[in-house]
Enzyme design. Structure first.
Site, PDB file in Angstrom:
ATOM      1  N   ARG A   1       0.791  -4.115   6.845  1.00  0.00           N
ATOM      2  CA  ARG A   1       0.723  -3.915   8.310  1.00  0.00           C
ATOM      3  C   ARG A   1      -0.651  -4.302   8.848  1.00  0.00           C
ATOM      4  O   ARG A   1      -0.825  -4.488  10.040  1.00  0.00           O
ATOM      5  CB  ARG A   1       1.002  -2.449   8.645  1.00  0.00           C
ATOM      6  CG  ARG A   1       2.459  -2.177   8.910  1.00  0.00           C
ATOM      7  CD  ARG A   1       2.715  -0.799   9.452  1.00  0.00           C
ATOM      8  NE  ARG A   1       2.073   0.244   8.699  1.00  0.00           N
ATOM      9  CZ  ARG A   1       1.148   1.054   9.185  1.00  0.00           C
ATOM     10  NH1 ARG A   1       0.755   0.949  10.437  1.00  0.00           N
ATOM     11  NH2 ARG A   1       0.630   1.991   8.416  1.00  0.00           N
TER      12      ARG A   1
ATOM     13  N   ASN B   1      18.930   2.245  -5.079  1.00  0.00           N
ATOM     14  CA  ASN B   1      18.208   2.991  -6.114  1.00  0.00           C
ATOM     15  C   ASN B   1      18.046   2.101  -7.348  1.00  0.00           C
ATOM     16  O   ASN B   1      19.025   1.567  -7.859  1.00  0.00           O
ATOM     17  CB  ASN B   1      18.957   4.285  -6.472  1.00  0.00           C
ATOM     18  CG  ASN B   1      18.018   5.312  -7.073  1.00  0.00           C
ATOM     19  OD1 ASN B   1      17.231   4.993  -7.963  1.00  0.00           O
ATOM     20  ND2 ASN B   1      18.074   6.536  -6.574  1.00  0.00           N
TER      21      ASN B   1
ATOM     22  N   HIS C   1      14.911  14.828  -1.229  1.00  0.00           N
ATOM     23  CA  HIS C   1      13.783  13.883  -1.270  1.00  0.00           C
ATOM     24  C   HIS C   1      12.521  14.523  -0.694  1.00  0.00           C
ATOM     25  O   HIS C   1      12.587  15.525   0.018  1.00  0.00           O
ATOM     26  CB  HIS C   1      14.113  12.613  -0.471  1.00  0.00           C
ATOM     27  CG  HIS C   1      14.999  11.655  -1.213  1.00  0.00           C
ATOM     28  ND1 HIS C   1      16.360  11.789  -1.259  1.00  0.00           N
ATOM     29  CD2 HIS C   1      14.710  10.538  -1.936  1.00  0.00           C
ATOM     30  CE1 HIS C   1      16.878  10.809  -1.984  1.00  0.00           C
ATOM     31  NE2 HIS C   1      15.897  10.036  -2.411  1.00  0.00           N
TER      32      HIS C   1
ATOM     33  N   LYS D   1      10.164  10.950   3.842  1.00  0.00           N
ATOM     34  CA  LYS D   1      11.247   9.970   3.894  1.00  0.00           C
ATOM     35  C   LYS D   1      11.748   9.781   5.327  1.00  0.00           C
ATOM     36  O   LYS D   1      11.944  10.755   6.044  1.00  0.00           O
ATOM     37  CB  LYS D   1      12.397  10.429   2.980  1.00  0.00           C
ATOM     38  CG  LYS D   1      13.510   9.401   2.854  1.00  0.00           C
ATOM     39  CD  LYS D   1      14.399   9.681   1.673  1.00  0.00           C
ATOM     40  CE  LYS D   1      15.536   8.672   1.583  1.00  0.00           C
ATOM     41  NZ  LYS D   1      15.069   7.270   1.519  1.00  0.00           N
TER      42      LYS D   1
ATOM     43  N   ARG E   1       0.816  -1.222   0.000  1.00  0.00           N
ATOM     44  CA  ARG E   1       0.000   0.000   0.000  1.00  0.00           C
ATOM     45  C   ARG E   1       0.848   1.269   0.000  1.00  0.00           C
ATOM     46  O   ARG E   1       0.334   2.371  -0.010  1.00  0.00           O
ATOM     47  CB  ARG E   1      -0.962  -0.008   1.181  1.00  0.00           C
ATOM     48  CG  ARG E   1      -2.134  -0.973   0.982  1.00  0.00           C
ATOM     49  CD  ARG E   1      -3.146  -0.939   2.106  1.00  0.00           C
ATOM     50  NE  ARG E   1      -2.533  -1.184   3.411  1.00  0.00           N
ATOM     51  CZ  ARG E   1      -2.443  -0.284   4.380  1.00  0.00           C
ATOM     52  NH1 ARG E   1      -2.950   0.915   4.204  1.00  0.00           N
ATOM     53  NH2 ARG E   1      -1.862  -0.594   5.531  1.00  0.00           N
TER      54      ARG E   1
HETATM   55  N1  LIG Z   1      15.530   1.508  -4.090  1.00  0.00           N
HETATM   56  C1  LIG Z   1      14.824   2.455  -4.681  1.00  0.00           C
HETATM   57  O1  LIG Z   1      14.967   2.743  -5.882  1.00  0.00           O
HETATM   58  C2  LIG Z   1      13.784   3.175  -3.877  1.00  0.00           C
HETATM   59  C3  LIG Z   1      12.903   4.062  -4.474  1.00  0.00           C
HETATM   60  C4  LIG Z   1      11.934   4.665  -3.689  1.00  0.00           C
HETATM   61  C5  LIG Z   1      11.871   4.370  -2.340  1.00  0.00           C
HETATM   62  N2  LIG Z   1      12.763   3.521  -1.803  1.00  0.00           N
HETATM   63  C6  LIG Z   1      12.685   3.096  -0.416  1.00  0.00           C
HETATM   64  O2  LIG Z   1      11.603   2.184  -0.329  1.00  0.00           O
HETATM   65  C7  LIG Z   1      11.012   2.257   0.970  1.00  0.00           C
HETATM   66  C8  LIG Z   1       9.526   2.535   0.818  1.00  0.00           C
HETATM   67  O3  LIG Z   1       9.342   3.806   0.266  1.00  0.00           O
HETATM   68  P1  LIG Z   1       7.873   4.407   0.027  1.00  0.00           P
HETATM   69  O4  LIG Z   1       8.051   5.789  -0.459  1.00  0.00           O
HETATM   70  O5  LIG Z   1       7.066   3.431  -0.748  1.00  0.00           O
HETATM   71  O6  LIG Z   1       7.348   4.451   1.536  1.00  0.00           O
HETATM   72  P2  LIG Z   1       5.825   4.402   2.052  1.00  0.00           P
HETATM   73  O7  LIG Z   1       5.847   4.956   3.435  1.00  0.00           O
HETATM   74  O8  LIG Z   1       4.920   5.007   1.040  1.00  0.00           O
HETATM   75  O9  LIG Z   1       5.511   2.832   2.104  1.00  0.00           O
HETATM   76  C9  LIG Z   1       6.003   1.961   3.059  1.00  0.00           C
HETATM   77  C10 LIG Z   1       4.945   0.908   3.300  1.00  0.00           C
HETATM   78  O10 LIG Z   1       5.475  -0.083   4.173  1.00  0.00           O
HETATM   79  C11 LIG Z   1       4.397  -0.534   4.961  1.00  0.00           C
HETATM   80  N3  LIG Z   1       4.879  -1.230   6.153  1.00  0.00           N
HETATM   81  C12 LIG Z   1       5.416  -0.706   7.278  1.00  0.00           C
HETATM   82  N4  LIG Z   1       5.655  -1.689   8.162  1.00  0.00           N
HETATM   83  C13 LIG Z   1       5.274  -2.854   7.571  1.00  0.00           C
HETATM   84  C14 LIG Z   1       5.274  -4.202   7.976  1.00  0.00           C
HETATM   85  N5  LIG Z   1       5.710  -4.574   9.196  1.00  0.00           N
HETATM   86  N6  LIG Z   1       4.832  -5.132   7.110  1.00  0.00           N
HETATM   87  C15 LIG Z   1       4.381  -4.779   5.886  1.00  0.00           C
HETATM   88  N7  LIG Z   1       4.332  -3.505   5.440  1.00  0.00           N
HETATM   89  C16 LIG Z   1       4.792  -2.562   6.283  1.00  0.00           C
HETATM   90  C17 LIG Z   1       3.623   0.744   5.300  1.00  0.00           C
HETATM   91  O11 LIG Z   1       2.303   0.418   5.702  1.00  0.00           O
HETATM   92  C18 LIG Z   1       3.669   1.462   3.961  1.00  0.00           C
HETATM   93  O12 LIG Z   1       2.530   1.130   3.181  1.00  0.00           O
HETATM   94  C19 LIG Z   1      11.794   3.337   1.712  1.00  0.00           C
HETATM   95  O13 LIG Z   1      12.799   2.745   2.489  1.00  0.00           O
HETATM   96  C20 LIG Z   1      12.425   4.160   0.599  1.00  0.00           C
HETATM   97  O14 LIG Z   1      13.600   4.795   1.000  1.00  0.00           O
HETATM   98  C21 LIG Z   1      13.713   2.937  -2.540  1.00  0.00           C
HETATM   99  O1  LIG Z   2      11.606   7.922  -1.844  1.00  0.00           O
HETATM  100  C1  LIG Z   2      12.603   7.463  -1.247  1.00  0.00           C
HETATM  101  O2  LIG Z   2      12.636   7.296  -0.027  1.00  0.00           O
HETATM  102  C2  LIG Z   2      13.778   7.065  -2.048  1.00  0.00           C
HETATM  103  N1  LIG Z   2      14.785   6.532  -1.443  1.00  0.00           N
HETATM  104  C3  LIG Z   2      15.944   6.021  -2.081  1.00  0.00           C
HETATM  105  C4  LIG Z   2      17.171   6.358  -1.267  1.00  0.00           C
HETATM  106  O3  LIG Z   2      17.116   6.439  -0.034  1.00  0.00           O
HETATM  107  O4  LIG Z   2      18.231   6.513  -1.874  1.00  0.00           O
HETATM  108  C5  LIG Z   2      16.133   6.409  -3.504  1.00  0.00           C
HETATM  109  C6  LIG Z   2      14.916   6.709  -4.260  1.00  0.00           C
HETATM  110  C7  LIG Z   2      13.747   7.268  -3.507  1.00  0.00           C
END
Ligand SMILES: NC(=O)c1ccc[n+]([C@@H]2O[C@H](COP(=O)([O-])OP(=O)(O)OC[C@H]3O[C@@H](n4cnc5c(N)ncnc54)[C@H](O)[C@@H]3O)[C@@H](O)[C@H]2O)c1
Ligand SMILES: O=C(O)C1=N[C@H](C(=O)O)CCC1
EC number: 1.17.1.8
Length: 264
Positions: free
Chosen positions: A35, A125, A153, A157, A10
């Site tokens: 969750r 990323n 960001h 975050k 979600r």
């Molecule tokens: N690697 C990448 O390219 C990239 C890109 C964007 C975001 N991210 C990372 O991805 C992660 C998520 O980002 P987002 O923007 O979607 O965050 P978000 O807050 O929109 O989503 C996180 C989700 O995790 C859920 N959650 C929390 N605890 C949980 C549990 N115990 N079990 C199941 N679900 C649970 C929450 O309910 C929420 O829906 C962050 O760590 C962010 O830094 C990485």
């Molecule tokens: O939206 C975020 O949170 C993102 N996190 C990643 C990071 O921590 O580098 C990269 C992309 C978006």
């Protein structure tokens, strides 16, 4: 067919990942870990496609119940670390986009993957442009050892610095002789003014509504600067990397930290 569990369906990234899996012919969403909403299916939640994947609130119970090949984790730092370890222990390959992992976390999870002889990907990323930005920054650092990283960001975050900024600093560290930048006598009159310190380099974290994910790496030399910048304007920018990671992790037998190790 690759059978996939998504943790965090979600969330901002989770919703995109559900759509990616749904629209990829050789991917099957076999369950999600949320969750809440235990006992329902994804199809019962508002705004999701008609996928009858069961919802679990506990990854262990999920992996005891369904047959899966890959867990995609897009949750929060503490949950992501726990999920990665559980997936490895159950012999299911993790693809982790969640950030906020320390070098010690990565080392520990690498060891678990080694013990279990199973592939895993932790990718701070997934956007190809961001991976190139990090690679270019590493190339430039050989010639420009004075560098500052500015990551920007959205203000929801949880972790700072971003996983991408930390990874960039680690890649630069591999080619830059360690030294402390700036004036030796410099003094902050407001704590934090010079940003976080990583091996003598500074990392600055900006958090504002309206932003998605952006980074500048600024190099300074005699009479010149070089700026390398990447912008993600939406979360779709990450999805081709998620798809690539899911396909690639199936062929791995160790943990790979960063997609830069997997692209030519
Ligand atoms: N690697 C990448 O390219 C990239 C890109 C964007 C975001 N991210 C990372 O991805 C992660 C998520 O980002 P987002 O923007 O979607 O965050 P978000 O807050 O929109 O989503 C996180 C989700 O995790 C859920 N959650 C929390 N605890 C949980 C549990 N115990 N079990 C199941 N679900 C649970 C929450 O309910 C929420 O829906 C962050 O760590 C962010 O830094 C990485
Ligand atoms: O939206 C975020 O949170 C993102 N996190 C990643 C990071 O921590 O580098 C990269 C992309 C978006």
């Amino acid at each position: 067919m690759i059978r996939i569990v998504i943790a965090g369906p979600r969330g901002r990234m989770g919703r995109e990942a559900v759509s990616l899996v749904h629209h990829t012919e050789h991917f099957e969403l076999v369950a999600v870990v949320d969750r809440m909403n235990e006992g329902k299916t994804l199809a019962e939640l508002e705004g999701f496609p008609a996928i009858d994947a069961p919802i679990f609130t506990d990854l262990e119970r999920c992996l005891q119940t369904v047959q899966a090949d890959v867990v995609i984790d897009l949750t929060t730092p503490e949950v992501g670390k726990r999920h990665t370890e559980i997936a490895l222990r159950y012999g299911v390959r993790p693809v982790v986009g969640t950030t906020g992992f320390t070098e010690e976390d990565i080392a520990r999870l690498t060891q678990v993957a080694e013990e279990k002889k199973i592939g895993a990907i932790i990718a701070p990323n997934f956007a190809i442009g961001a991976i190139l930005m990090m690679k270019f920054a590493q190339m430039a650092a050989k010639y420009f050892p004075h560098v500052e990283i500015i990551e920007l960001h959205h203000d929801q975050k949880l972790d700072a610095p971003s996983g991408t900024a930390l990874k960039t600093a680690q890649l630069i560290q591999q080619v830059r002789s360690s030294f402390m930048q700036g004036h030796p006598a410099e003094k902050e009159t407001i704590e934090g003014a010079r940003g976080a310190l990583y091996d003598g380099m500074r990392i600055h974290s900006v958090r504002l509504p309206g932003l998605v994910a952006h980074q500048e790496v600024i190099f300074g030399g005699d009479g010149q600067t070089l700026t390398i910048r990447h912008d993600s304007f939406n979360r779709a920018s990450f999805m081709s990397g998620v798809r690539f990671a899911v396909e690639t992790v199936m062929k791995l037998e160790t943990l790979v930290y960063g997609l830069e190790h997997l692209i030519e």
